[in-house]
Write a protein that holds these residues in place. Structure first.
Motif, PDB file in Angstrom:
ATOM      1  N   GLY A 148       0.800  -1.228   0.000  1.00 40.69           N
ATOM      2  CA  GLY A 148       0.000   0.000   0.000  1.00 40.69           C
ATOM      3  C   GLY A 148       0.828   1.272   0.000  1.00 40.69           C
ATOM      4  O   GLY A 148       0.277   2.375   0.007  1.00 40.69           O
ATOM      5  N   GLY A 150       2.618   2.432  -2.398  1.00 43.05           N
ATOM      6  CA  GLY A 150       2.611   3.107  -3.699  1.00 43.05           C
ATOM      7  C   GLY A 150       3.606   2.574  -4.715  1.00 43.05           C
ATOM      8  O   GLY A 150       3.788   3.161  -5.783  1.00 43.05           O
ATOM      9  N   LYS A 151       4.225   1.437  -4.426  1.00 36.96           N
ATOM     10  CA  LYS A 151       5.268   0.892  -5.304  1.00 36.96           C
ATOM     11  C   LYS A 151       4.731   0.557  -6.703  1.00 36.96           C
ATOM     12  O   LYS A 151       5.295   0.955  -7.700  1.00 36.96           O
ATOM     13  CB  LYS A 151       5.875  -0.387  -4.688  1.00 36.96           C
ATOM     14  CG  LYS A 151       6.412  -0.205  -3.279  1.00 36.96           C
ATOM     15  CD  LYS A 151       7.025  -1.482  -2.742  1.00 36.96           C
ATOM     16  CE  LYS A 151       6.050  -2.638  -2.592  1.00 36.96           C
ATOM     17  NZ  LYS A 151       5.005  -2.441  -1.560  1.00 36.96           N
ATOM     18  N   THR A 152       3.629  -0.194  -6.724  1.00 38.87           N
ATOM     19  CA  THR A 152       3.065  -0.613  -8.009  1.00 38.87           C
ATOM     20  C   THR A 152       2.573   0.595  -8.798  1.00 38.87           C
ATOM     21  O   THR A 152       2.792   0.692 -10.014  1.00 38.87           O
ATOM     22  CB  THR A 152       1.921  -1.624  -7.788  1.00 38.87           C
ATOM     23  OG1 THR A 152       2.482  -2.809  -7.205  1.00 38.87           O
ATOM     24  CG2 THR A 152       1.228  -1.992  -9.089  1.00 38.87           C
ATOM     25  N   THR A 153       1.946   1.525  -8.103  1.00 39.00           N
ATOM     26  CA  THR A 153       1.473   2.739  -8.783  1.00 39.00           C
ATOM     27  C   THR A 153       2.644   3.466  -9.433  1.00 39.00           C
ATOM     28  O   THR A 153       2.586   3.835 -10.609  1.00 39.00           O
ATOM     29  CB  THR A 153       0.746   3.672  -7.794  1.00 39.00           C
ATOM     30  OG1 THR A 153      -0.296   2.940  -7.166  1.00 39.00           O
ATOM     31  CG2 THR A 153       0.175   4.877  -8.493  1.00 39.00           C
TER      32      THR A 153
HETATM   33  P1  ADP Z   1       1.949  -1.228  -3.267  1.00 41.92           P
HETATM   34  O1  ADP Z   1       2.273  -1.732  -4.616  1.00 41.92           O
HETATM   35  O2  ADP Z   1       3.100  -0.570  -2.569  1.00 41.92           O
HETATM   36  O3  ADP Z   1       1.337  -2.286  -2.410  1.00 41.92           O
HETATM   37  P2  ADP Z   1      -0.091   0.362  -4.610  1.00 41.92           P
HETATM   38  O4  ADP Z   1       0.645   1.252  -5.523  1.00 41.92           O
HETATM   39  O5  ADP Z   1      -0.745  -0.828  -5.187  1.00 41.92           O
HETATM   40  O6  ADP Z   1       0.866  -0.071  -3.397  1.00 41.92           O
HETATM   41  O7  ADP Z   1      -1.212   1.206  -3.856  1.00 41.92           O
HETATM   42  C1  ADP Z   1      -0.960   2.470  -3.254  1.00 41.92           C
HETATM   43  C2  ADP Z   1      -2.269   3.036  -2.741  1.00 41.92           C
HETATM   44  O8  ADP Z   1      -3.122   3.401  -3.820  1.00 41.92           O
HETATM   45  C3  ADP Z   1      -3.074   2.071  -1.891  1.00 41.92           C
HETATM   46  O9  ADP Z   1      -3.681   2.795  -0.857  1.00 41.92           O
HETATM   47  C4  ADP Z   1      -4.100   1.516  -2.856  1.00 41.92           C
HETATM   48  O10 ADP Z   1      -5.253   1.128  -2.178  1.00 41.92           O
HETATM   49  C5  ADP Z   1      -4.356   2.701  -3.759  1.00 41.92           C
HETATM   50  N1  ADP Z   1      -4.716   2.289  -5.120  1.00 41.92           N
HETATM   51  C6  ADP Z   1      -3.928   1.574  -5.969  1.00 41.92           C
HETATM   52  N2  ADP Z   1      -4.535   1.411  -7.155  1.00 41.92           N
HETATM   53  C7  ADP Z   1      -5.729   2.035  -7.070  1.00 41.92           C
HETATM   54  C8  ADP Z   1      -6.851   2.229  -7.969  1.00 41.92           C
HETATM   55  N3  ADP Z   1      -6.818   1.758  -9.212  1.00 41.92           N
HETATM   56  N4  ADP Z   1      -7.910   2.932  -7.511  1.00 41.92           N
HETATM   57  C9  ADP Z   1      -7.944   3.423  -6.266  1.00 41.92           C
HETATM   58  N5  ADP Z   1      -6.949   3.289  -5.383  1.00 41.92           N
HETATM   59  C10 ADP Z   1      -5.854   2.607  -5.757  1.00 41.92           C
END
Ligand code: ADP
Ligand code: MG
Length: 358
Positions: A148, A150-153
């Motif tokens: 959570g 933000g790595k994947t984002t």
């Molecule tokens: P990580 O890869 O570090 O686990 P993410 O990048 O997946 O983290 O998520 C970062 C934050 O953004 C989290 O709070 C997640 O719930 C939120 N998030 C990710 N993708 C979406 C989306 N498509 N819509 C709404 N919120 C999102």
């Protein structure tokens, strides 16, 4: 790779079949001079000839590369070794020239003040918060952080899969955040390679077709395509499953297929999201070794998201994310891998204890 040993082995196998250099050359559509050059170790057969040469000489590609017959028992460990050699050999010329002409410390990626806000019905999530960093060509950068954070984002923003709310991403001098949807897709196909934990492969295509996809995009000739895929498949021990669909093979096999595909396209940057997450430790190490080799030898840049400390210890630099921000960074420098692993662990503990607040 011992070119002289390989040459001597080709000569040995040729004589065993009772052929002269000219007779072997003829069957390959070459002159006897080319065969003579191989046999004296002055040159190597072109990769596109490997398959036909091996079948004529009744040896495997592994044996050709090793310059000796390989027993059944040795096959497994040899395969790993030879994999490196073949990738090295095959990526060879073109990449070496590119590297020689390019400035080694060139910056390939610049992320400037990038933010991403996800808006759902009644909630706003600041997933990436004003992130800036640069990556030099040929480096292996890890992104760590809790679930959570933000790595994947962040990775998706760099991958042109997602668009930032704010900020710029520059890859090799192209501001990709300014490109149209269509241009971004083209950029992605031509310059980026992807490896994810899951969903790497298209389920409606066979393993073979999945790898071929990367080469179709690069306009590789059909004959060369078959050649490259069978070589890579053999090296990555997925030959027996190339005609199956992704859901019919193991996780390790799927990941090796994804790796073959990413490598086949010879991308400028490989973006990997938890690539070792579903692999056993042997398969994970094999993949990480390939990553390191690609960076060192060919100047490929790799950006890898991981929460696994062991995987991270293979990187040159780690960025630590927390609540959408990069809160710390660590460079490996001259440190050994075990020392770097310890440093990463210390940093994680420090962050858990709220060290970043001060
Ligand atoms: P990580 O890869 O570090 O686990 P993410 O990048 O997946 O983290 O998520 C970062 C934050 O953004 C989290 O709070 C997640 O719930 C939120 N998030 C990710 N993708 C979406 C989306 N498509 N819509 C709404 N919120 C999102
Ligand atoms: Mg994630």
């Amino acid at each position: 790779m011992d070119q002289i040993k390989i040459g001597a082995f080709i000569a040995e196998c040729r004589k065993k079949r009772g052929w002269t250099q000219n007779q072997l050359a003829e069957q390959l559509g070459l002159t006897g001079k080319a065969v003579s050059k191989w046999e004296t170790g002055r040159s190597m057969p072109d990769l596109s000839l490997f398959s036909s040469l091996c079948s004529l000489l009744e040896i495997s590609v592994n044996e050709l590369m090793a310059g000796a017959y390989i027993s059944e028992e040795e096959l497994r460990s040899k395969t790993d070794e030879v994999l490196m050699e073949v990738i090295t050999n095959w990526l060879g010329q073109e990449e070496r020239e590119r590297k020689a002409s390019g400035d080694k410390s060139e910056r390939i990626l610049k992320v400037s003040n990038v933010s991403k806000i996800y808006e759902t019905e009644n909630r706003k999530t600041l997933a990436v918060d004003d992130v800036s960093f640069e990556v030099q060509q040929g480096s292996f950068v890890g992104i760590m952080g809790k679930s959570g954070s933000g790595k994947t984002t962040l990775l998706n923003l760099i991958a042109t899969i997602d668009k930032p709310t704010d900020g710029k991403v520059d890859i090799g001098g192209q501001i990709i955040t300014d490109l149209s949807e269509c241009k971004r897709a083209q950029f992605r196909r031509e310059h980026l390679g992807f490896i994810f934990q899951e969903y790497n492969l298209l389920d409606t295509l066979t393993i073979y077709e999945n790898i071929a996809l990367a080469l179709t995009v690069k306009d590789t000739l059909r004959e060369n395509r078959n050649q490259i895929i069978s070589e890579l498949a053999e090296r990555l021990a997925i030959t027996s499953v190339v005609d199956r669909y992704p859901y019919e093979v193991s996780g390790g096999q799927r990941q090796r297929c994804a790796c073959a595909r990413a490598v086949a396209a010879k991308p400028d940057i490989i973006l990997a999201d938890e690539p070792t997450g579903a692999l056993d430790s042997h398969a994970a190490r094999q993949l990480l070794d390939i990553f390191v080799m690609l960076c060192r030898e060919y100047g490929t840049t790799i950006l890898m998201v991981t929460h696994d400390v062991l995987s991270a210890s293979y990187c040159d630099r780690i960025l630590f994310m927390q609540d959408g921000r990069i809160e710390a960074a660590l460079s490996r420098g001259q440190m050994s891998r075990p020392d770097f692993l310890t440093k990463i662990l210390e940093k994680i503990v420090w962050m858990e204890e709220g060290g970043n607040v001060f």
